[in-house]
Design a protein around this motif. Sequence first.
Motif, PDB file in Angstrom:
ATOM      1  N   GLU A 127     -16.404   5.950  -3.571  1.00 24.07           N
ATOM      2  CA  GLU A 127     -15.459   4.738  -4.083  1.00 24.07           C
ATOM      3  C   GLU A 127     -15.291   4.030  -2.834  1.00 24.07           C
ATOM      4  OE1 GLU A 127     -12.549   5.445  -6.661  1.00 24.07           O
ATOM      5  OE2 GLU A 127     -13.456   7.046  -7.863  1.00 24.07           O
ATOM      6  N   LEU A 128     -15.003   2.881  -2.995  1.00 17.35           N
ATOM      7  CA  LEU A 128     -14.268   1.961  -2.145  1.00 17.35           C
ATOM      8  C   LEU A 128     -12.836   1.900  -2.232  1.00 17.35           C
ATOM      9  CD1 LEU A 128     -14.429  -0.807  -0.330  1.00 17.35           C
ATOM     10  CD2 LEU A 128     -14.438  -2.109  -2.410  1.00 17.35           C
ATOM     11  N   ALA A 129     -12.178   2.105  -1.194  1.00 15.94           N
ATOM     12  CA  ALA A 129     -10.791   2.203  -1.165  1.00 15.94           C
ATOM     13  C   ALA A 129     -10.150   1.123  -0.620  1.00 15.94           C
ATOM     14  CB  ALA A 129     -10.351   3.517  -0.435  1.00 15.94           C
ATOM     15  N   VAL A 130      -8.996   0.622  -1.255  1.00 14.49           N
ATOM     16  CA  VAL A 130      -8.219  -0.656  -0.891  1.00 14.49           C
ATOM     17  C   VAL A 130      -6.994  -0.093  -0.389  1.00 14.49           C
ATOM     18  CG1 VAL A 130      -7.296  -2.542  -1.603  1.00 14.49           C
ATOM     19  CG2 VAL A 130      -9.172  -2.076  -2.486  1.00 14.49           C
ATOM     20  N   ILE A 131      -6.643  -0.621   0.918  1.00 16.08           N
ATOM     21  CA  ILE A 131      -5.347  -0.114   1.569  1.00 16.08           C
ATOM     22  C   ILE A 131      -4.262  -1.493   1.790  1.00 16.08           C
ATOM     23  CG2 ILE A 131      -4.379   0.906   3.680  1.00 16.08           C
ATOM     24  CD1 ILE A 131      -7.228   2.132   4.176  1.00 16.08           C
ATOM     25  N   ILE A 132      -3.106  -1.151   1.098  1.00 13.83           N
ATOM     26  CA  ILE A 132      -2.311  -2.345   1.212  1.00 13.83           C
ATOM     27  C   ILE A 132      -1.500  -2.368   2.381  1.00 13.83           C
ATOM     28  CG2 ILE A 132      -0.138  -3.057   0.118  1.00 13.83           C
ATOM     29  CD1 ILE A 132      -2.612  -3.006  -1.737  1.00 13.83           C
ATOM     30  N   GLY A 133      -1.460  -3.525   2.842  1.00 13.35           N
ATOM     31  CA  GLY A 133      -0.787  -3.836   4.147  1.00 13.35           C
ATOM     32  C   GLY A 133       0.488  -4.651   3.899  1.00 13.35           C
ATOM     33  N   LYS A 134       0.868  -5.259   2.799  1.00 13.07           N
ATOM     34  CA  LYS A 134       2.293  -5.851   2.819  1.00 13.07           C
ATOM     35  C   LYS A 134       2.773  -5.469   1.280  1.00 13.07           C
ATOM     36  CE  LYS A 134       3.617 -10.670   2.325  1.00 13.07           C
ATOM     37  NZ  LYS A 134       2.988 -12.307   2.382  1.00 13.07           N
ATOM     38  N   LYS A 135       3.938  -5.290   1.498  1.00 13.02           N
ATOM     39  CA  LYS A 135       4.777  -5.047   0.061  1.00 13.02           C
ATOM     40  C   LYS A 135       4.740  -6.402  -0.908  1.00 13.02           C
ATOM     41  CE  LYS A 135       9.321  -3.495  -1.215  1.00 13.02           C
ATOM     42  NZ  LYS A 135      10.809  -3.271  -0.887  1.00 13.02           N
ATOM     43  N   GLY A 136       4.615  -5.890  -2.283  1.00 19.39           N
ATOM     44  CA  GLY A 136       4.800  -6.836  -3.328  1.00 19.39           C
ATOM     45  C   GLY A 136       4.605  -6.347  -4.553  1.00 19.39           C
ATOM     46  N   ARG A 137       5.447  -7.078  -5.492  1.00 19.89           N
ATOM     47  CA  ARG A 137       5.508  -6.755  -6.776  1.00 19.89           C
ATOM     48  C   ARG A 137       5.070  -8.052  -7.751  1.00 19.89           C
ATOM     49  NH1 ARG A 137       9.129  -4.344 -11.000  1.00 19.89           N
ATOM     50  NH2 ARG A 137       7.432  -4.395 -12.628  1.00 19.89           N
ATOM     51  N   ARG A 138       4.358  -7.845  -8.725  1.00 19.80           N
ATOM     52  CA  ARG A 138       3.805  -8.984  -9.592  1.00 19.80           C
ATOM     53  C   ARG A 138       3.127  -9.981  -8.701  1.00 19.80           C
ATOM     54  NH1 ARG A 138       8.913  -7.752 -12.444  1.00 19.80           N
ATOM     55  NH2 ARG A 138       8.507  -6.924 -14.510  1.00 19.80           N
ATOM     56  N   ILE A 139       2.156  -9.469  -7.968  1.00 24.13           N
ATOM     57  CA  ILE A 139       1.370 -10.271  -7.258  1.00 24.13           C
ATOM     58  C   ILE A 139       0.277 -11.044  -7.956  1.00 24.13           C
ATOM     59  CG2 ILE A 139      -0.149 -10.130  -5.084  1.00 24.13           C
ATOM     60  CD1 ILE A 139       1.120  -7.567  -4.623  1.00 24.13           C
ATOM     61  N   ALA A 140       0.380 -12.268  -7.787  1.00 21.94           N
ATOM     62  CA  ALA A 140      -1.036 -13.299  -8.327  1.00 21.94           C
ATOM     63  C   ALA A 140      -2.231 -12.622  -7.845  1.00 21.94           C
ATOM     64  CB  ALA A 140      -0.610 -14.575  -8.144  1.00 21.94           C
ATOM     65  N   GLU A 141      -3.326 -12.636  -8.818  1.00 21.14           N
ATOM     66  CA  GLU A 141      -4.557 -12.365  -8.229  1.00 21.14           C
ATOM     67  C   GLU A 141      -5.096 -13.182  -7.133  1.00 21.14           C
ATOM     68  OE1 GLU A 141      -9.144 -11.596 -10.165  1.00 21.14           O
ATOM     69  OE2 GLU A 141      -7.423 -12.321 -11.397  1.00 21.14           O
ATOM     70  N   ALA A 142      -4.635 -14.458  -7.081  1.00 20.47           N
ATOM     71  CA  ALA A 142      -4.992 -15.439  -6.073  1.00 20.47           C
ATOM     72  C   ALA A 142      -4.340 -14.957  -4.889  1.00 20.47           C
ATOM     73  CB  ALA A 142      -4.765 -16.942  -6.470  1.00 20.47           C
ATOM     74  N   GLU A 143      -3.291 -14.356  -4.954  1.00 22.28           N
ATOM     75  CA  GLU A 143      -2.546 -14.164  -3.538  1.00 22.28           C
ATOM     76  C   GLU A 143      -2.871 -12.695  -3.203  1.00 22.28           C
ATOM     77  OE1 GLU A 143       1.301 -15.180  -4.255  1.00 22.28           O
ATOM     78  OE2 GLU A 143       0.851 -17.367  -4.637  1.00 22.28           O
ATOM     79  N   ALA A 144      -3.422 -11.760  -3.889  1.00 25.06           N
ATOM     80  CA  ALA A 144      -3.412 -10.465  -3.557  1.00 25.06           C
ATOM     81  C   ALA A 144      -4.290 -10.042  -2.270  1.00 25.06           C
ATOM     82  CB  ALA A 144      -4.685  -9.753  -4.585  1.00 25.06           C
ATOM     83  N   GLY A 145      -5.177 -11.240  -1.857  1.00 23.83           N
ATOM     84  CA  GLY A 145      -5.684 -10.735  -0.369  1.00 23.83           C
ATOM     85  C   GLY A 145      -5.006 -10.587   0.701  1.00 23.83           C
ATOM     86  N   ASP A 146      -3.746 -11.308   0.631  1.00 23.45           N
ATOM     87  CA  ASP A 146      -2.351 -11.479   1.546  1.00 23.45           C
ATOM     88  C   ASP A 146      -1.998  -9.928   1.586  1.00 23.45           C
ATOM     89  OD1 ASP A 146      -3.124 -14.057   2.149  1.00 23.45           O
ATOM     90  OD2 ASP A 146      -1.520 -14.781   0.708  1.00 23.45           O
ATOM     91  N   HIS A 147      -2.250  -9.286   0.571  1.00 21.83           N
ATOM     92  CA  HIS A 147      -1.521  -7.966   0.544  1.00 21.83           C
ATOM     93  C   HIS A 147      -2.398  -6.733   0.815  1.00 21.83           C
ATOM     94  CE1 HIS A 147       2.351  -9.429  -1.219  1.00 21.83           C
ATOM     95  NE2 HIS A 147       1.472 -10.347  -1.652  1.00 21.83           N
ATOM     96  N   ILE A 148      -3.678  -7.189   1.068  1.00 21.59           N
ATOM     97  CA  ILE A 148      -4.736  -6.112   1.420  1.00 21.59           C
ATOM     98  C   ILE A 148      -4.963  -5.839   3.024  1.00 21.59           C
ATOM     99  CG2 ILE A 148      -7.177  -5.354   1.518  1.00 21.59           C
ATOM    100  CD1 ILE A 148      -7.042  -6.759  -1.596  1.00 21.59           C
ATOM    101  N   ALA A 149      -4.561  -4.774   3.394  1.00 16.24           N
ATOM    102  CA  ALA A 149      -4.692  -4.585   4.837  1.00 16.24           C
ATOM    103  C   ALA A 149      -6.345  -4.546   5.364  1.00 16.24           C
ATOM    104  CB  ALA A 149      -4.022  -3.461   5.556  1.00 16.24           C
TER     105      ALA A 149
END
Length: 279
Positions: A127-149
């Motif tokens: 599996e590919l694992a995504v690791i979060i780098g920035k806190k967020g709730r109800r993150i828009a898909e277009a802004e999701a990259g900003d929350h991925i470390a």
Amino acid sequence: MRLLTLRLLGGTGNDSTTAVRQDGGTLTEIPGYSDVGALLQNPDWETTAKAANGVTHALDGADLAAVVPAPGKIICVGHNYRNHIKEMGREIPEHPTLFAKYTESLIGPNDDLALPQESDTVDWEAELAVIIGKKGRRIAEAEAGDHIAGYAVLNDISMRDYQFRTIQWLQGKTWEKSTPFGPALVTKDEFTAGPLMTSAVDGEIQQSTRVSDLVFTPAFLVSYISTIITLNPGDVIATGTPGGVGHAQDPKRYLQEGQVLVTTIEGLGQLANRVVKEA
């Protein structure tokens, strides 16, 4: 940038590990951070990691822990590759299938993988694992990259007999010391989802699929899951496995004592785990 969690003096606890930055064959300690998860709690984690210039270690022979040893959440996605959905006799899902793992299931990228006494149907799931780098709730898909470390490699080892005892999968998915995770967090600027992901048992390729075959993308999953619950730095999303699992083969194949399971994603690295009987 590549970030890893290094065990010091052969220890296994958080007090004997350190976050490090990899530069070729050299690992540089990031002072004040016991692991990559702790580093991600710092909003300026990228700047801090880039600036580190202290104690160094050789990558060769390094004792690596799970890249994030104690995530607040490990959320996994089932049925997220078309070829795996087909081999398991399912339909393409309308919504993501979610389940959880817990910290006790994680092991390092080169640690022994424990076969439990209670199961003889232990299966592999690259599996590919995504690791979060920035806190967020109800993150828009277009802004999701900003929350991925960044991204890492994970193998969602599954005890199939326990998994299919009920329609809920959890009991087959989070066995102690069963989930290799690492070797590094590769920051999102250095990785594009699409490279080849493979798993091999004793050198024989079992799974080989490009990450781009995902039904639900990392950005969509970050948005969808954050609608349900806040995602915090260090949280992990395991995005699903492709076709080629042992349970779907004829005859079925499962991991055996003494085998070596190697899980690779181009650009992210490799996990190599020897299969042993649980002590």
